[in-house]
Design a protein around this motif. Structure first.
Motif, PDB file in Angstrom:
ATOM      1  N   GLU A   1      -6.496  -1.797  -0.830  1.00 51.30           N
ATOM      2  CA  GLU A   1      -6.707  -0.356  -0.782  1.00 51.30           C
ATOM      3  C   GLU A   1      -8.146   0.007  -1.159  1.00 51.30           C
ATOM      4  N   TYR A   2      -8.851  -0.906  -1.798  1.00 50.89           N
ATOM      5  CA  TYR A   2     -10.207  -0.634  -2.269  1.00 50.89           C
ATOM      6  C   TYR A   2     -11.288  -1.074  -1.288  1.00 50.89           C
TER       7      TYR A   2
ATOM      8  N   LEU B   1       0.061   4.446  -0.970  1.00 54.42           N
ATOM      9  CA  LEU B   1      -1.340   4.347  -1.366  1.00 54.42           C
ATOM     10  C   LEU B   1      -2.249   4.047  -0.178  1.00 54.42           C
ATOM     11  N   ALA B   2      -1.825   3.156   0.717  1.00 59.03           N
ATOM     12  CA  ALA B   2      -2.668   2.778   1.856  1.00 59.03           C
ATOM     13  C   ALA B   2      -2.953   3.978   2.750  1.00 59.03           C
ATOM     14  N   ILE B   3      -1.922   4.723   3.116  1.00 56.18           N
ATOM     15  CA  ILE B   3      -2.110   5.866   4.006  1.00 56.18           C
ATOM     16  C   ILE B   3      -2.932   6.945   3.304  1.00 56.18           C
ATOM     17  N   GLY B   4      -2.659   7.174   2.026  1.00 54.53           N
ATOM     18  CA  GLY B   4      -3.386   8.200   1.287  1.00 54.53           C
ATOM     19  C   GLY B   4      -4.868   7.896   1.156  1.00 54.53           C
ATOM     20  N   VAL B   5      -5.203   6.679   0.773  1.00 57.25           N
ATOM     21  CA  VAL B   5      -6.605   6.303   0.603  1.00 57.25           C
ATOM     22  C   VAL B   5      -7.357   6.393   1.921  1.00 57.25           C
ATOM     23  N   MET B   6      -6.763   5.910   2.994  1.00 59.74           N
ATOM     24  CA  MET B   6      -7.427   5.914   4.292  1.00 59.74           C
ATOM     25  C   MET B   6      -7.693   7.345   4.758  1.00 59.74           C
ATOM     26  N   LEU B   7      -6.723   8.233   4.622  1.00 61.16           N
ATOM     27  CA  LEU B   7      -6.909   9.610   5.060  1.00 61.16           C
ATOM     28  C   LEU B   7      -7.990  10.324   4.264  1.00 61.16           C
TER      29      LEU B   7
ATOM     30  N   LEU C   1     -18.950   4.392   6.334  1.00 59.77           N
ATOM     31  CA  LEU C   1     -18.107   3.593   5.441  1.00 59.77           C
ATOM     32  C   LEU C   1     -17.589   2.324   6.110  1.00 59.77           C
ATOM     33  N   ALA C   2     -17.790   2.208   7.420  1.00 59.40           N
ATOM     34  CA  ALA C   2     -17.337   1.012   8.125  1.00 59.40           C
ATOM     35  C   ALA C   2     -18.299  -0.139   7.837  1.00 59.40           C
ATOM     36  N   ASN C   3     -17.752  -1.341   7.781  1.00 63.33           N
ATOM     37  CA  ASN C   3     -18.554  -2.555   7.572  1.00 63.33           C
ATOM     38  C   ASN C   3     -19.250  -2.618   6.220  1.00 63.33           C
ATOM     39  N   ILE C   4     -18.636  -2.025   5.187  1.00 70.08           N
ATOM     40  CA  ILE C   4     -19.156  -2.174   3.825  1.00 70.08           C
ATOM     41  C   ILE C   4     -18.015  -2.594   2.909  1.00 70.08           C
ATOM     42  N   ASN C   5     -18.374  -3.163   1.762  1.00 68.65           N
ATOM     43  CA  ASN C   5     -17.374  -3.683   0.831  1.00 68.65           C
ATOM     44  C   ASN C   5     -16.985  -2.680  -0.257  1.00 68.65           C
ATOM     45  N   ASP C   6     -17.627  -1.506  -0.290  1.00 70.83           N
ATOM     46  CA  ASP C   6     -17.299  -0.533  -1.337  1.00 70.83           C
ATOM     47  C   ASP C   6     -17.127   0.867  -0.744  1.00 70.83           C
ATOM     48  N   PRO C   7     -16.158   1.062   0.167  1.00 72.63           N
ATOM     49  CA  PRO C   7     -16.016   2.359   0.837  1.00 72.63           C
ATOM     50  C   PRO C   7     -15.634   3.505  -0.090  1.00 72.63           C
ATOM     51  N   LEU C   8     -14.846   3.251  -1.123  1.00 68.31           N
ATOM     52  CA  LEU C   8     -14.392   4.353  -1.974  1.00 68.31           C
ATOM     53  C   LEU C   8     -15.528   4.941  -2.803  1.00 68.31           C
TER      54      LEU C   8
END
Length: 476
Positions: free
Chosen positions: A31-32, A243-249, A260-267
């Motif tokens: 999720e992270y 959690l998966a759907i919530g974080v992605m949205l 945020l694509a292609n990075i290791n720290d999107p959040l």
């Protein structure tokens, strides 16, 4: 001369809450980070479609897999189920695939830990931090399963809390229009390119849930596994889907998701768009967010060590890795072996970074190939044991059988074929690893013959399975 029986040296001390913590903690790093690579392949809307498909696979899989886990509570998990259903060759396929899944997932997570630390300490080499994480958490795993499980539960609860805080903090900046802008691969329309993107994103949707099945490898260390494991698994998969759907949205709706694509720290980067670079919220996310990565990293180390231990105990790997530490009663040498392989992977940029993918993306893809083969073998084992071992005690029976396991099996096969087609170089490496293992398997029959007998791995001739009944003593 009668062979020695397997002695269960792992201590049964884990309760339902510990198993839930392991099941969720094994996965929660997904999720992270890692999932945002799916946006690069499919766009936000396309990846949402992929994620819902994969969530369906995992939900039906877990409800089916729990039947196997409670019927055969063995540290080998999928290896044990396939060995009992299909004999030694089936056990090898499931065990080797599980090993690839669990040995290749930790280096990807360790690199993400390094990336998160690099946000706070720009001068720190992420790879050095990744190796440090290995050394710390291999040690913690060796010191005892109760200590390790309590720590896993603690960091998992913190990680869940942090994901909820993230969603709350970015809510003021959320816009559905941001999330859906250019939401399909190649643009704003669902077309042939978008469909290819949806398929290409499969490994990153799987990363949302990858390794939840690893809680089965703690079955020999669970108190009353036939009762505690179903509760832990069902609670775990429901927690992770939400959690998966919530974080992605929420992450995709705070600005330009393409950053945020292609990075290791999107959040942390998503939160920056709402609260700025110097907000205390952002720094808290980085620090507490580490607990999510640590929970999965630590839990998967526990999982791969038990898989190596079970394979070695059954003679599928050198017997030395089945040794249990005399004081801590943990498979210490198995823990160190998996760690050594993971550290090598971290520094293998030249041969892992290929096909236009980053090091992390290729490691994730390799791990997912192992997972899919294991899922397929597990569902086939369920069908086989239902037919051949009618008297096997099943404290938990898969609901809507045979529909649920058939759905899980069908989506897993579709995912494997699609991924092999779209990731041919990584798939070739995976196949080469499996064939190398099979060559070892063929050359070590005497080693398996000399291994202690394990009743959980043997099918029952009186129920009609007859897999071992037709063999001469010691025959594979």
């Amino acid at each position: 001369m009668e062979k020695q029986k397997v002695v269960r040296e792992l201590t049964p001390s884990l309760k339902t809450i510990h198993l839930w913590g392991i099941a969720v903690g094994l996965v929660i790093s997904g999720e992270y980070f890692g999932w945002s690579y799916g946006w690069a392949s499919a766009g936000t809307l396309g990846f949402l479609v992929t994620s819902l498909l994969i969530a369906t696979m995992y939900t039906t899989f877990i409800f089916s897999y729990t039947e196997l886990t409670t019927s055969i509570p063995h540290a080998g998990g999928p290896f044990a189920y396939a060995r009992r259903a299909f004999g030694p060759t089936g056990g090898f396929i499931a065990g080797a695939a599980t090993l690839i899944e669990f040995v290749f997932a930790p280096p990807a997570i360790a690199l993400a830990i390094g990336a998160y630390l690099n946000v706070q300490f720009p001068g720190l080499d992420p790879k050095v931090a990744a190796v440090g994480a290995y050394l710390v958490f291999m040690t913690l795993n060796i010191l005892g399963v109760q200590l390790a499980a309590n720590f896993e539960l603690f960091v998992t609860v913190l990680a869940i809390g942090e994901l909820l805080v993230f969603m709350g903090v970015v809510t003021p900046g959320f816009s559905l229009a941001n999330f859906s802008a250019n939401g399909w691969a190649g643009g704003s329309e669902l077309n042939h390119t978008a469909v290819l993107g949806i398929l290409a994103a499969i490994p990153f949707a799987i990363w949302f849930f990858l390794a939840i099945e690893g809680a089965a490898m703690a079955a020999e260390e669970a108190e009353d596994p036939r009762r505690t494991i179903p509760k832990a698994y069902i609670g775990g998969i429901l927690t992770l889907v939400v959690l998966a759907i919530g974080v992605m949205l929420f992450a995709g709706g705070v600005g330009d998701w393409r950053k945020l694509a292609n990075i290791n720290d999107p959040l942390p980067q998503a939160m920056k768009a709402v609260v700025g670079d110097n907000s205390g919220w952002m720094h808290m996310l980085v620090w507490i967010g580490l607990f999510g990565l640590i929970a999965s990293f630590h839990g998967i180390i526990m999982g791969y060590s038990r898989q190596i231990f079970a394979l070695a105990r059954a003679g599928f790997m050198p017997a030395i890795f089945a040794r249990v530490h005399p004081r801590f009663k943990t498979p210490h040498l198995a823990t160190l072996l998996g760690g050594a392989i993971g550290i090598i992977a971290i520094f293998s940029d030249e041969w892992i970074s290929f096909g236009g993918q980053t090091l992390t993306a290729n490691i994730i893809t390799m791990s997912v190939f192992g997972a899919l083969v294991m899922y397929i073998m597990s569902m086939l084992s369920l069908f086989r044991l239902r037919r051949c071992e009618t008297r096997l005690e099943r404290p938990f029976r898969a609901p809507f059988y045979p529909l649920f396991p058939a759905i899980a099996l069908g989506i897993a096969v579709l995912s494997l074929v699609t991924m092999a087609w779209l990731n041919q170089l990584v798939f070739a490496v995976f196949v080469a690893a499996m064939l190398t293992g099979y060559a070892y398997f063929l050359s070590t029959k005497d080693q398996r013959d000399a291994a202690p007998e394990d009743d959980m791995l043997e099918s029952r001739p009186e129920t009609g399975a007859g897999l071992r009944a037709s063999m001469a003593p010691g025959q594979d």
